[in-house]
Design a protein around this motif. Structure first.
Motif, mmCIF file in Angstrom:
data_model
loop_
_atom_site.group_PDB
_atom_site.id
_atom_site.type_symbol
_atom_site.label_atom_id
_atom_site.label_comp_id
_atom_site.label_asym_id
_atom_site.label_seq_id
_atom_site.Cartn_x
_atom_site.Cartn_y
_atom_site.Cartn_z
ATOM 1 N N ARG A 222 0.834 -1.210 0.000
ATOM 2 C CA ARG A 222 0.000 0.000 0.000
ATOM 3 C C ARG A 222 0.867 1.258 0.000
ATOM 4 N NH1 ARG A 222 -3.146 3.300 3.335
ATOM 5 N NH2 ARG A 222 -5.327 3.460 2.647
ATOM 6 N N HIS A 256 -3.721 2.764 -4.555
ATOM 7 C CA HIS A 256 -2.882 1.963 -3.646
ATOM 8 C C HIS A 256 -3.739 1.025 -2.794
ATOM 9 C CE1 HIS A 256 -3.678 5.793 -1.436
ATOM 10 N NE2 HIS A 256 -3.757 5.017 -0.365
ATOM 11 N N ASP A 257 -5.017 1.363 -2.557
ATOM 12 C CA ASP A 257 -5.922 0.411 -1.895
ATOM 13 C C ASP A 257 -6.168 -0.802 -2.777
ATOM 14 O OD1 ASP A 257 -6.529 1.471 0.640
ATOM 15 O OD2 ASP A 257 -7.834 2.973 -0.253
ATOM 16 N N ALA A 260 -3.185 -3.207 -2.768
ATOM 17 C CA ALA A 260 -3.037 -3.974 -1.525
ATOM 18 C C ALA A 260 -4.310 -4.691 -1.116
ATOM 19 C CB ALA A 260 -2.596 -3.036 -0.399
ATOM 20 N N THR A 262 -7.161 -3.374 0.097
ATOM 21 C CA THR A 262 -7.594 -2.829 1.375
ATOM 22 C C THR A 262 -8.719 -1.831 1.155
ATOM 23 O OG1 THR A 262 -5.915 -1.084 1.234
ATOM 24 C CG2 THR A 262 -5.334 -3.089 2.446
#
Length: 271
Positions: A222, A256-257, A260, A262
């Motif tokens: 992330r 970036h979520d 990863a 997330t």
């Protein structure tokens, strides 16, 4: 005396057929009375006397309907088959590619994420701004010393300034990556939230399984996509990254979520 309407031997054929008389003219269809063998070809058929009872019309049995094949050529379902029951009321309907139309849990608001990022950037800037000034100070001093009495720098001074800033930028990017890693990754692994997210009451969680928390690998991926993209591409990547949740459905993830796997959710304090 006119003939009453009914079925009479066909005056136009010698094969034993009967034809319908409607009282004024002969019909177009002919029938062979049931149980009556056809006469010898060429034998004339005598018309009944006027007023006599007409021959009984043959009874036709309707043929059973032909079975209709199922569409697409597939065999019919087995006996006792029934379609599956509908999902219970209120269950999320599946979206494209099997994704749910709505997230199965509450997602943090976009405004809270932006404010948390501003707080985190301010805290990181407390360390990075003095470092940047310290790295740029020698280059700035050389540039000011090269300015002539007329206040105009020489071409050599401008070229030296560009070279110094390029070298400082490379070092500053490395320092920025180090500072953001030390600030973000351990906090996300330990608590799932940085100081900015604590202030806004939100946290980071794995998208599909919240009970395990963030691992070092997940938190590092992330951070690497967010900070590495900004270091390589610049502010353009950061803008696109943080605008992505505005149109991402249903998880409202940044880039970036997504890398990863997330999401960011409200943090519920335990009573």
């Amino acid at each position: 005396m006119a003939m009453t309407p009914g079925w009479y031997p066909d005056p136009f054929s010698s094969a034993g057929y009967v034809r319908w008389w409607d009282g004024a003219r002969w019909g177009a269809s002919v029938l062979l009375p049931e149980g009556t063998p056809p006469p010898v070809p060429g034998q004339p058929v005598a018309l009944p006397p006027p007023g006599s009872a007409p021959a009984a019309a043959p009874r036709q049995q309707a043929a059973p309907p032909a079975p209709v094949p199922p569409p697409g050529g597939y065999p019919p379902p087995p006996a006792g088959w029934a379609p599956p029951p509908a999902p219970p009321y209120g269950a999320p309907a599946p979206g494209r590619y099997g994704a749910p139309a709505e997230a199965p849990y509450e997602i943090a608001s976009y405004g809270s994420r932006v404010m948390a990022k501003i707080i985190d950037s301010f805290i990181e800037g407390i360390v990075l701004v003095p470092v940047a000034l310290w790295l740029l100070w020698p280059a700035l001093t050389r540039y000011l010393d090269a300015v002539g009495a007329d206040g105009m720098p020489t071409a050599e001074a401008v070229q030296q300034w560009v070279t110094d800033v390029a070298g400082v930028s490379l070092v500053l990017n490395v320092v920025t990556l180090l500072v953001t890693f030390v600030y973000e990754v351990p906090q996300n692994v330990r608590w799932g939230r940085t100081l900015g997210k604590r202030a806004l009451g939100i946290r980071v969680r794995p998208r599909d399984l919240d009970s395990v928390g963030l691992t070092w690998g997940t938190a590092s991926i992330r951070w690497a996509v967010e900070s590495g993209g900004a270091a390589l591409v610049g502010g353009f990547f950061t803008i696109i990254d943080y605008l992505w949740p505005l149109w991402d459905k249903p998880w409202r993830q940044t880039i970036h979520d997504k890398a990863a796997r997330t999401t960011v959710v409200p943090h519920r304090r335990q009573p």
